[in-house]
Enzyme design. Structure first.
Site, PDB file in Angstrom:
ATOM      1  N   CYS A   1       0.850  -1.193   0.000  1.00  0.00           N
ATOM      2  CA  CYS A   1       0.000   0.000   0.000  1.00  0.00           C
ATOM      3  C   CYS A   1       0.887   1.244   0.000  1.00  0.00           C
ATOM      4  O   CYS A   1       2.001   1.241   0.508  1.00  0.00           O
ATOM      5  CB  CYS A   1      -0.902   0.003   1.231  1.00  0.00           C
ATOM      6  SG  CYS A   1      -2.076   1.387   1.230  1.00  0.00           S
TER       7      CYS A   1
ATOM      8  N   ARG B  20       2.949   4.750   6.435  1.00  0.00           N
ATOM      9  CA  ARG B  20       3.344   4.025   7.653  1.00  0.00           C
ATOM     10  C   ARG B  20       3.842   2.612   7.372  1.00  0.00           C
ATOM     11  O   ARG B  20       4.152   1.871   8.302  1.00  0.00           O
ATOM     12  CB  ARG B  20       2.162   3.980   8.633  1.00  0.00           C
ATOM     13  CG  ARG B  20       1.706   5.356   9.073  1.00  0.00           C
ATOM     14  CD  ARG B  20       0.340   5.293   9.726  1.00  0.00           C
ATOM     15  NE  ARG B  20      -0.678   4.846   8.780  1.00  0.00           N
ATOM     16  CZ  ARG B  20      -1.965   4.666   9.088  1.00  0.00           C
ATOM     17  NH1 ARG B  20      -2.373   4.888  10.330  1.00  0.00           N
ATOM     18  NH2 ARG B  20      -2.825   4.265   8.177  1.00  0.00           N
TER      19      ARG B  20
ATOM     20  N   CYS C   9      -5.988   0.192   6.911  1.00  0.00           N
ATOM     21  CA  CYS C   9      -5.810   0.688   5.534  1.00  0.00           C
ATOM     22  C   CYS C   9      -6.948   1.644   5.159  1.00  0.00           C
ATOM     23  O   CYS C   9      -8.127   1.264   5.169  1.00  0.00           O
ATOM     24  CB  CYS C   9      -5.770  -0.493   4.558  1.00  0.00           C
ATOM     25  SG  CYS C   9      -5.461   0.024   2.855  1.00  0.00           S
TER      26      CYS C   9
HETATM   27 CO    CO Z   1      -3.471   1.145   2.969  1.00  0.00          CO
END
Ligand code: CO
Length: 211
Positions: free
Chosen positions: A42, A46, A101
């Site tokens: 992703c 982070r 997410c």
């Molecule tokens: Co994400």
């Protein structure tokens, strides 16, 4: 000092650090790359791929997008994947989802966000495939975490559906496909699924090659 300048200064310090550990670091690095892994993660700030896996420059080939998706019409992802599989001949492809997410959370809502609806719709599809299980989870946080997991597994299966991945399996017996989850609350990675070369989620996706 303008805040972005901090990044440029950090870079100077990083170069010095590297050279201290290994004076020929950049010469070796510049010569070629031979990564064993492709990381599809992703875009979330982070989840820095190299940092959470303790890997060095040269070890990970990386593609990141919103919610670590493997969309069959995404030429960006497909180009990265084909290069990784056919030219670099990576041993492993890792799809890494993460709890918390934003893409998955947003896909669970009904708000219309324009263009991004098209991207998130692929996550809504994953929800629909598993609607019975997900609808049965009362707590929204737990349901979102579960969709994060199911989404990562689905994207790994998409990799196995791609003809040039299957061709690479036949030619080189690699790559192995992995689905992992990164827990942003603890920093830990866990394995969800592994697909060995030659395994198919369903026969309908299996191609025959003339050779
Ligand atoms: Co994400």
């Amino acid at each position: 000092m303008e805040d972005y300048r901090r990044l440029l200064l950090n870079n100077r310090a990083w170069v010095q650090d590297r050279l201290q550990v290994r004076p020929d670091f950049f010469e070796v690095s510049a010569a070629e790359q031979r990564p064993d892994y492709l990381w599809i993660g992703c875009s979330d700030s982070r989840v820095p791929a190299e940092e959470v896996t303790g890997t060095q420059p040269g070890e990970l080939f990386v593609h990141r997008n919103i919610a670590n998706m493997v969309v069959h019409t995404d030429f960006n992802m497909l180009s990265v994947l084909q290069f990784a599989v056919e030219i670099l001949q990576v041993k492993h492809v890792i799809v890494c989802g993460h709890y918390g997410c934003g893409g998955v959370k947003t896909a669970m809502g009904r708000k219309s966000l324009g263009l991004i609806n098209k991207w998130l719709c692929h996550i809504k599809d994953v929800y629909r495939f598993h609607a019975e299980e997900l609808d049965g989870i009362g707590d929204v946080g737990t349901r979102t975490d579960r969709l994060v997991e199911l989404n990562a597994v689905e994207q790994v299966q998409h990799l196995a559906d791609i003809s040039f991945v299957q061709r690479a399996w036949q030619r080189h017996q690699r790559p192995m496909l992995h689905g992992w989850i990164y827990d942003i609350r603890t920093g830990t990675l866990k394995e969800l699924v592994r697909i060995n070369p030659g395994e198919h989620p369903h026969d309908i996706y299996e191609y025959e090659f003339e050779e």
